[in-house]
Design an enzyme around this catalytic site. Structure first.
Site, PDB file in Angstrom:
ATOM      1  N   HIS A 140      -2.502   0.422   8.135  1.00 15.08           N
ATOM      2  CA  HIS A 140      -1.187   0.958   8.184  1.00 15.08           C
ATOM      3  C   HIS A 140      -1.461   2.464   7.269  1.00 15.08           C
ATOM      4  O   HIS A 140      -0.923   3.431   7.527  1.00 15.08           O
ATOM      5  CB  HIS A 140      -0.035   0.097   7.294  1.00 15.08           C
ATOM      6  CG  HIS A 140       1.008   0.729   7.264  1.00 15.08           C
ATOM      7  ND1 HIS A 140       2.336   0.285   7.964  1.00 15.08           N
ATOM      8  CD2 HIS A 140       1.501   1.459   6.309  1.00 15.08           C
ATOM      9  CE1 HIS A 140       3.319   1.062   7.420  1.00 15.08           C
ATOM     10  NE2 HIS A 140       3.066   1.617   6.543  1.00 15.08           N
ATOM     11  N   GLU A 141      -2.162   1.977   6.134  1.00 15.72           N
ATOM     12  CA  GLU A 141      -1.991   3.454   5.115  1.00 15.72           C
ATOM     13  C   GLU A 141      -3.086   4.430   5.863  1.00 15.72           C
ATOM     14  O   GLU A 141      -2.813   5.408   5.919  1.00 15.72           O
ATOM     15  CB  GLU A 141      -2.688   2.953   3.898  1.00 15.72           C
ATOM     16  CG  GLU A 141      -1.811   1.776   3.122  1.00 15.72           C
ATOM     17  CD  GLU A 141      -0.478   2.224   3.051  1.00 15.72           C
ATOM     18  OE1 GLU A 141      -0.011   3.636   2.909  1.00 15.72           O
ATOM     19  OE2 GLU A 141       0.586   1.276   2.932  1.00 15.72           O
ATOM     20  N   HIS A 158      -0.990   6.413   8.005  1.00 11.09           N
ATOM     21  CA  HIS A 158      -0.359   7.329   7.225  1.00 11.09           C
ATOM     22  C   HIS A 158      -1.207   8.947   7.209  1.00 11.09           C
ATOM     23  O   HIS A 158      -0.670  10.050   7.038  1.00 11.09           O
ATOM     24  CB  HIS A 158       0.151   6.856   5.997  1.00 11.09           C
ATOM     25  CG  HIS A 158       1.531   6.337   5.823  1.00 11.09           C
ATOM     26  ND1 HIS A 158       2.546   6.909   6.269  1.00 11.09           N
ATOM     27  CD2 HIS A 158       1.853   5.129   5.597  1.00 11.09           C
ATOM     28  CE1 HIS A 158       3.548   5.954   6.145  1.00 11.09           C
ATOM     29  NE2 HIS A 158       3.040   4.883   5.717  1.00 11.09           N
ATOM     30  N   GLN A 161       2.758   9.995   1.541  1.00 11.82           N
ATOM     31  CA  GLN A 161       4.166   9.411   0.836  1.00 11.82           C
ATOM     32  C   GLN A 161       4.726   9.833  -0.349  1.00 11.82           C
ATOM     33  O   GLN A 161       5.958   9.777  -0.483  1.00 11.82           O
ATOM     34  CB  GLN A 161       4.045   7.805   1.235  1.00 11.82           C
ATOM     35  CG  GLN A 161       3.800   7.342   2.470  1.00 11.82           C
ATOM     36  CD  GLN A 161       3.717   5.813   2.546  1.00 11.82           C
ATOM     37  OE1 GLN A 161       2.654   5.083   2.358  1.00 11.82           O
ATOM     38  NE2 GLN A 161       4.702   5.012   2.639  1.00 11.82           N
ATOM     39  N   CYS A 195       7.639  -0.405   5.864  1.00 11.41           N
ATOM     40  CA  CYS A 195       7.013   0.638   5.391  1.00 11.41           C
ATOM     41  C   CYS A 195       7.813   1.294   4.131  1.00 11.41           C
ATOM     42  O   CYS A 195       9.256   1.285   4.267  1.00 11.41           O
ATOM     43  CB  CYS A 195       6.854   1.799   6.498  1.00 11.41           C
ATOM     44  SG  CYS A 195       6.115   3.310   5.841  1.00 11.41           S
ATOM     45  N   LEU A 196       7.407   1.577   3.092  1.00 12.65           N
ATOM     46  CA  LEU A 196       8.085   2.387   1.945  1.00 12.65           C
ATOM     47  C   LEU A 196       8.781   3.385   2.419  1.00 12.65           C
ATOM     48  O   LEU A 196       9.738   3.934   1.703  1.00 12.65           O
ATOM     49  CB  LEU A 196       7.152   2.367   0.735  1.00 12.65           C
ATOM     50  CG  LEU A 196       6.625   1.279   0.282  1.00 12.65           C
ATOM     51  CD1 LEU A 196       5.524   1.452  -0.774  1.00 12.65           C
ATOM     52  CD2 LEU A 196       7.649   0.396  -0.337  1.00 12.65           C
ATOM     53  N   GLY A 203       0.961  -1.399   0.023  1.00 18.31           N
ATOM     54  CA  GLY A 203      -0.002   0.109   0.150  1.00 18.31           C
ATOM     55  C   GLY A 203       0.868   1.198   0.092  1.00 18.31           C
ATOM     56  O   GLY A 203       2.050   1.154   0.376  1.00 18.31           O
TER      57      GLY A 203
END
Length: 179
Positions: free
Chosen positions: A136-137, A140, A51, A94-95, A46
């Site tokens: 998670h998203e 963010h 981000q 996480c990216l 995701g």
């Protein structure tokens, strides 16, 4: 194809609360396309708009995630509901914090309500990895990183690890998650 740079931990945009989308227009379609293309190139599960530096309540999902029967690849203005108190543990990354994975507790089951890029209402019921990804998203979008969900020892460990990362520049603010 537009693949954008993914902001790394320490970037202030990752700590701000994203604003709800009010215009379901060509700009939103472009944002969703940029998110899905950047996510596809990254190989992640995701990716949230902050981000890539956009402070709107939108995230992209890998449509191949287990349990994603709708093949949903994005969600606008998500609102999460938890049908029970079951918890899952497991590694999470996480990216925006590349190469670091920590055992992170999340709810096992979630219902996400939101909209498509066209303004159509959608509801996704997820469990396991899909539920983890949507939580998670959505975090963010609220300025929360998965490192905020660690206990004090885990937070110290992540800060030490970050100091050694080749891409790291400034020590991030670590918060205690409100959830």
């Amino acid at each position: 194809m537009t693949v954008l740079d993914i902001r790394k931990v320490g970037d202030p945009v990752l700590r701000r609360i994203a604003v709800p989308v009010t215009d379901f227009d060509a700009e939103l379609e472009t944002l969703v396309r940029d998110l899905t293309e950047t996510l596809g190139a990254s190989g992640g599960a995701g990716l949230a708009a902050p981000q890539i530096g956009v402070e709107l309540r939108v995230f992209a999902l890998n449509p191949a995630l287990p349990g994603n029967e709708l093949g949903l690849d994005h969600l606008v203005n998500p609102v999460l509901d938890f049908p029970d108190d079951e918890i899952q543990g497991g590694p999470e990354g996480c990216l925006s914090i590349p190469g670091i994975y920590l055992d992170t507790k999340r709810r096992l089951n979630v219902t996400a309500k939101g909209y498509t890029k066209h303004g159509d209402p959608v509801q996704v019921v997820g469990t396991g990895l899909l539920a983890r990804c949507m939580q998670h998203e959505t975090d963010h979008l609220d300025g929360i990183l998965f490192i905020d969900r660690q206990d004090e020892q885990g937070r110290r460990r992540i800060l030490d690890t970050l100091r050694e990362a080749s891409w790291f520049t400034d020590l991030p603010e670590v918060r205690v998650s409100p959830h």
